[in-house]
Design a protein around this motif. Structure first.
Motif, PDB file in Angstrom:
ATOM      1  N   VAL A  50       7.259   7.115  -9.026  1.00  0.00           N
ATOM      2  CA  VAL A  50       7.932   7.532 -10.037  1.00  0.00           C
ATOM      3  C   VAL A  50       7.055   7.925 -11.262  1.00  0.00           C
ATOM      4  O   VAL A  50       6.333   7.222 -11.503  1.00  0.00           O
ATOM      5  N   PHE A  51       7.090   9.230 -11.576  1.00  0.00           N
ATOM      6  CA  PHE A  51       6.379   9.911 -12.784  1.00  0.00           C
ATOM      7  C   PHE A  51       7.299  10.254 -13.838  1.00  0.00           C
ATOM      8  O   PHE A  51       8.178  10.551 -13.821  1.00  0.00           O
ATOM      9  N   ASN A  59       6.104   3.759 -11.750  1.00  0.00           N
ATOM     10  CA  ASN A  59       6.127   2.809 -11.154  1.00  0.00           C
ATOM     11  C   ASN A  59       5.941   3.125  -9.621  1.00  0.00           C
ATOM     12  O   ASN A  59       6.173   4.460  -9.275  1.00  0.00           O
ATOM     13  N   GLN A  60       6.021   2.281  -8.705  1.00  0.00           N
ATOM     14  CA  GLN A  60       6.313   2.624  -7.271  1.00  0.00           C
ATOM     15  C   GLN A  60       6.781   1.409  -6.685  1.00  0.00           C
ATOM     16  O   GLN A  60       6.843   0.233  -6.833  1.00  0.00           O
ATOM     17  N   PHE A  61       7.543   2.005  -5.449  1.00  0.00           N
ATOM     18  CA  PHE A  61       8.596   0.968  -4.834  1.00  0.00           C
ATOM     19  C   PHE A  61       8.187   1.089  -3.400  1.00  0.00           C
ATOM     20  O   PHE A  61       8.097   2.162  -2.894  1.00  0.00           O
ATOM     21  N   GLY A  62       8.160  -0.032  -2.750  1.00  0.00           N
ATOM     22  CA  GLY A  62       7.747   0.047  -1.465  1.00  0.00           C
ATOM     23  C   GLY A  62       6.754  -1.086  -1.025  1.00  0.00           C
ATOM     24  O   GLY A  62       5.881  -1.417  -1.728  1.00  0.00           O
ATOM     25  N   GLU A  63       6.770  -1.754   0.081  1.00  0.00           N
ATOM     26  CA  GLU A  63       6.023  -2.795   0.736  1.00  0.00           C
ATOM     27  C   GLU A  63       4.839  -2.385   1.010  1.00  0.00           C
ATOM     28  O   GLU A  63       3.628  -3.227   0.856  1.00  0.00           O
ATOM     29  N   LYS A  64       4.541  -1.289   1.548  1.00  0.00           N
ATOM     30  CA  LYS A  64       3.096  -0.791   1.907  1.00  0.00           C
ATOM     31  C   LYS A  64       2.479   0.511   0.801  1.00  0.00           C
ATOM     32  O   LYS A  64       3.192   1.237   0.341  1.00  0.00           O
ATOM     33  N   ARG A  65       1.444  -0.026   0.761  1.00  0.00           N
ATOM     34  CA  ARG A  65       0.562   1.041  -0.166  1.00  0.00           C
ATOM     35  C   ARG A  65      -0.095   1.965   0.715  1.00  0.00           C
ATOM     36  O   ARG A  65      -0.742   1.721   1.676  1.00  0.00           O
ATOM     37  N   ARG A  66       0.476   3.224   0.411  1.00  0.00           N
ATOM     38  CA  ARG A  66      -0.342   4.575   1.419  1.00  0.00           C
ATOM     39  C   ARG A  66      -0.141   5.793   0.372  1.00  0.00           C
ATOM     40  O   ARG A  66       0.981   5.932  -0.240  1.00  0.00           O
ATOM     41  N   TYR A 263      12.628   0.579 -17.482  1.00  0.00           N
ATOM     42  CA  TYR A 263      14.241   0.843 -17.274  1.00  0.00           C
ATOM     43  C   TYR A 263      14.457   2.115 -17.010  1.00  0.00           C
ATOM     44  O   TYR A 263      15.526   2.317 -16.021  1.00  0.00           O
ATOM     45  N   ILE A 264      13.752   3.226 -17.327  1.00  0.00           N
ATOM     46  CA  ILE A 264      13.875   4.395 -16.450  1.00  0.00           C
ATOM     47  C   ILE A 264      13.673   4.380 -15.195  1.00  0.00           C
ATOM     48  O   ILE A 264      13.985   4.888 -14.189  1.00  0.00           O
ATOM     49  N   ALA A 265      12.443   3.512 -14.834  1.00  0.00           N
ATOM     50  CA  ALA A 265      11.964   3.525 -13.360  1.00  0.00           C
ATOM     51  C   ALA A 265      13.250   2.925 -12.274  1.00  0.00           C
ATOM     52  O   ALA A 265      13.261   3.087 -11.383  1.00  0.00           O
ATOM     53  N   GLU A 266      13.778   1.719 -12.967  1.00  0.00           N
ATOM     54  CA  GLU A 266      14.925   1.190 -12.392  1.00  0.00           C
ATOM     55  C   GLU A 266      15.968   2.089 -12.035  1.00  0.00           C
ATOM     56  O   GLU A 266      16.778   2.134 -10.952  1.00  0.00           O
ATOM     57  N   PHE A 286       8.571   9.630  -1.165  1.00  0.00           N
ATOM     58  CA  PHE A 286       9.067  10.581  -2.341  1.00  0.00           C
ATOM     59  C   PHE A 286       8.278  10.130  -3.635  1.00  0.00           C
ATOM     60  O   PHE A 286       7.916   9.214  -4.129  1.00  0.00           O
ATOM     61  N   LYS A 287       7.893  11.298  -4.138  1.00  0.00           N
ATOM     62  CA  LYS A 287       7.275  11.491  -5.616  1.00  0.00           C
ATOM     63  C   LYS A 287       8.480  11.910  -6.497  1.00  0.00           C
ATOM     64  O   LYS A 287       8.881  13.019  -6.209  1.00  0.00           O
ATOM     65  N   VAL A 288       9.116  11.190  -7.426  1.00  0.00           N
ATOM     66  CA  VAL A 288      10.031  11.405  -8.256  1.00  0.00           C
ATOM     67  C   VAL A 288       9.545  11.653  -9.475  1.00  0.00           C
ATOM     68  O   VAL A 288       8.958  10.925 -10.342  1.00  0.00           O
ATOM     69  N   PHE A 289       9.832  12.831  -9.952  1.00  0.00           N
ATOM     70  CA  PHE A 289       9.116  13.414 -11.532  1.00  0.00           C
ATOM     71  C   PHE A 289      10.579  13.202 -12.275  1.00  0.00           C
ATOM     72  O   PHE A 289      11.483  13.851 -12.156  1.00  0.00           O
TER      73      PHE A 289
END
Length: 814
Positions: A50-51, A59-66, A263-266, A286-289
């Motif tokens: 999330v940008f 922030n970033q969400f997910g179990e794996k870093r890639r 808060y915006i990331a959530e 996904f890259k969310v701007f």
């Protein structure tokens, strides 16, 4: 010849047997071999990022870093390191390397152990996608067949790219892009040769050869990689020697969060999970701007934090978190203090500290980091003791009245110095948006997301107090009232048969001006005038008008207290409704996602909001226009009255000047700003909403414990004369955060006033009667009217009476 013939026959027989064996093995495992067609549309498990609008990671969400990378973006030494180590004949074989298989078989026969594998990069890719690491012959057979399929389907570069993005490299890093970030905090092209070799050595045993967990073994493995690169002539002897002597520099790097905006990331996370499901949202890369601007979001967070601390400080110091030793006890050692502090969970921007020495007007404290800091008197003098939300003790004269050695306290840095602090008890929310299209520029849902994930900006429905009045006045303008209409600002005493008591709405403060123009009544937030307007328009008609601004019917209580702000609305809903007055009457839809991209940066979608259109846009692109809910003239009249809430009116030279409730916004020295305060009974909820044509911001402050008053603060002689004293209110509790934020948000922004639209006229009126005036002095002013609504009579010099609107004089007036 006989011997040769027999040899040929033996070879043919063995070849046939080998072929039959191979065919038999293929059919034996065929049902277990997955289709490799999925590789054509492979979805790597890549976390969602999330940008901000300007590209800073929130922030970033997910179990794996890639971090997926294209093969053309991978430095040549990195590719060479993997080829030299894992498969130096990769570009020559067909997915299975016969030479490698013979070599592996020889080792197995000679030692009786499977010490050396024969897996090519393609075979490893097959295993990583479809199989396990189990060392079993049948797995190797499946691996070979899948590898052959892959080689038919994909090019060598495509295979290598998938492999380098898929492979596990320890510390939840998958792929070389993530490994570079996790171990070195760098992008691939920033890595040194030694660092590239370190990463290339990890596939063999990501845990055992990890440079963070086992640097000695990792270094040995790195040097093996460098040696193979030298043997393959990928690097020179000088490069080898230089990289081999390089120290281990790896350490764990978390996600490179550039702006903490939880808060915006959530909000983004929740939307993406609801839209795509957890697995796809978290693992599709996904890259969310978002729509938020990093500098403005940061300013919003800081303004909210500073404002809550200001409230908390004027209400007094509640004391230390705990006392580690008393005056009669021996002080703890530095080691013991740090051991205690390590267990304390800090809440940004607060830092845990222990007081170790107190002078007359200063104190020394030890931070969790091991640093000693000085708290000067300017950072202590505010701390008179808290008694209750409405009472504070006398201001302290020395630091010893506040602190003693052994106290565990909270401190924070403010204006380049350390200040004694505490966790603020009230809550707050701030929403800022572009009123022309609903783009959220900044949003803060509370002081600390770590303490509470409750997003007060979007979830807290709180009574809005006088922030409702612009909407009530809008209903009045739609029903024949004007800015010059005279209403009686006098107390109301109305008998309520249903409960057997009299309803007595009061102004706050209880000052009554008698006959007053509507412009001034809104600017000075006259409660009784708002009630009279609701009664004049009609309760049902007023309530129905409020629904036009996007408020939910169940939140608009249909009683006369609606005129005083008994409706419960979230800050985001309030900001949306207020935007209608800034954009000429359109109801926009707030949005917070600007663009959605896939893992490789390809655009999947962009926001296409409906906008507040002018007449030309309405004719050319009507499908892009937000619905109009009130007339452009109505919106301007409300905004114009709200302008007076900041700038006041009358003539101070002639002693007829007056201020509006939002006068503190004058500190911004911008004539394009309009605003409205809001305070509920007993100062439970406080609001301020204000805007120009391009930026609208709403701030709310109150306790999470609905119904708990914010109290009042007495004068503190230790502080300057600009301090806030008295009862908390929208002007004193919420507006300071608005002012601080808007100062940053509007910096270098051009003036953007709400311009009068066509369909209005401006004519000079008499300030006392609201009738036309021939005078050109302090007793008159130009006023705006919708065409056909301006007064037709002139005020007479000898006429001391005041014309009222058509509201009948009822028994509640006294």
């Amino acid at each position: 010849m006989t011997l040769l013939r027999r040899a040929i026959q033996f070879f043919i027989v063995m070849s046939i047997l080998a072929l039959l064996t191979l065919i038999s093995l293929y059919y034996y495992v065929k049902s277990d071999i997955p289709s490799v067609e999925v590789l054509r549309d492979v979805q790597l498990q890549t976390p969602m990022q999330v940008f901000t609008q300007d590209g800073k990671l929130i922030n970033q969400f997910g179990e794996k870093r890639r971090i997926p990378v294209k093969i053309e973006d991978i430095p040549a030494p990195m590719l060479q390191a993997f080829l030299a180590t894992e498969d130096n004949r990769f570009y020559e074989h067909f997915g299975v390397d016969p030479i490698g298989i013979v070599r592996s078989a020889f080792v197995l026969i000679s030692t009786g152990q499977k010490k050396q594998g024969a897996s090519t990069i393609t075979m490893q890719l097959a295993r990583n996608f479809f199989l396990t690491r189990e060392k079993a012959y049948i797995r190797k057979v499946k691996e070979i067949f899948i590898a052959l399929h892959i080689e038919q389907l994909l090019s060598k570069d495509e295979i290598l790219e998938l492999y380098l993005n898929k492979i596990e490299l320890g510390n939840r890093a998958f792929g070389i892009g993530a490994a570079a970030q996790v171990y070195y905090g760098k992008q691939l092209h920033e890595l040194t040769l030694a660092q590239m070799a370190m990463i290339a050595g990890l596939p063999k045993a990501p845990s055992a050869l990890n440079p963070i967990r086992n640097p000695r073994r990792a270094k040995l493995r790195r040097n093996v990689v460098l040696g193979r690169m030298l043997n393959e002539k990928y690097i020179t002897k000088a490069q080898y020697d230089d990289a081999r002597s390089a120290p281990i520099t790896a350490r764990f790097h978390g996600a490179e969060i550039e702006l903490y905006a939880p808060y915006i990331a959530e909000m983004v996370r929740s939307y993406m999970v609801e839209t795509y499901g957890e697995d796809k949202a978290y693992n599709s890369g996904f890259k969310v701007f978002t729509t938020v601007e990093s500098s403005i979001q940061e300013a919003a967070q800081q303004a909210l934090i500073n404002n809550l601390h200001s409230y908390d400080m004027r209400h007094g110091y509640r004391g230390p978190e705990r006392i580690l030793w008393s005056a009669e006890q021996s002080p703890l050692s530095t080691t013991e203090i740090l051991g205690t502090l390590r267990k304390v969970k800090e809440i940004d921007p607060l830092k845990a500290a222990v007081v170790v020495d107190v002078a007359e007007q200063s104190a020394t404290a030890l931070l969790k980091s091991g640093d000693y800091i000085t708290l000067p008197w300017s950072g202590l003098s505010w701390a008179r003791a808290y008694i209750s939300d409405t009472r504070q003790a006398l201001p302290p004269q020395t630091a010893t009245e506040i602190l003693t050695p052994g106290m565990q306290i909270w401190v924070r840095q403010y204006e380049q110095q350390w200040q004694l602090s505490q966790y603020p008890r009230p809550a707050s929310a701030l929403v800022s948006m572009d009123p022309q299209d609903g783009r959220i520029k900044a949003l803060v849902g509370g002081y600390s997301f770590a303490q509470s994930q409750y997003n007060r900006a979007t979830q807290a429905k709180r009574q809005v107090g006088s922030n409702i009045k612009p909407f009530v006045y809008s209903a009045a303008f739609e029903n024949g009232y004007t800015l010059a209409t005279i209403i009686n600002d006098a107390p109301i005493n109305q008998w309520d048969k249903s409960v057997g008591v009299a309803w007595r709405p009061k102004n706050s403060p209880e000052v009554y001006n008698g006959p007053i123009r509507i412009r001034r009544a809104l600017a000075q937030s006259k409660n009784v005038v708002s009630v009279r307007l609701l009664k004049g328009v009609g309760l049902e008609r007023t309530a129905d008008h409020l629904l036009k601004f996007g408020f939910a019917d169940q939140d608009i209580n249909r009683s006369e207290s609606l005129a005083l702000g008994s409706a419960a609305i979230t800050p985001l809903e309030m900001a949306r409704g207020m935007s209608t007055f800034a954009n000429g009457g359109h109801l926009i839809e707030p949005y917070f996602i600007q663009e959605l991209q896939d893992a490789f940066g390809n655009t999947l979608g962009k926001a296409e909001p409906l906008i507040a259109c002018d007449e030309q846009q309405l004719e050319t692109h009507p499908q892009r226009c937000a619905p109009r809910v009130i007339s452009e003239q109505n919106a301007f009249l409300v905004a114009s009255a709200m302008h007076s809430a900041i700038w006041g009116g009358g003539s101070w030279r002639h002693k007829t000047g007056w201020t509006g409730t939002g006068w503190r916004a004058q500190a911004l020295k911008r004539r394009d700003l309009v605003g409205k305060t809001g305070t509920t009974n007993d100062s439970v909820d406080t609001w301020f909403s204000g805007f120009n044509r391009n930026v609208l911001t709403t701030v709310w402050v109150g306790f999470d414990d609905a119904g708990k008053p914010l109290g009042r603060a007495a004068y503190n002689s230790n502080l300057d004369s600009n301090q806030i004293v008295g009862a908390e209110s929208g002007a004193t509790t919420a507006q300071p955060a608005w002012v601080e934020f808007m100062r940053a948000a509007l910096a270098d922004q051009p003036v953007a006033p709400i311009e009068p639209p066509p369909g209005l006229i401006s004519t000079r009126i008499d300030l006392k009667t609201g009738l036309l005036s021939n005078k050109n002095d302090h007793t008159s002013r130009f006023e705006y009217f919708e065409s056909g609504t301006a007064p037709t009579k002139y005020a007479l010099d000898e006429d001391n009476s005041t014309p009222f609107d058509d509201e009948p004089i009822q028994e509640e007036l006294f």
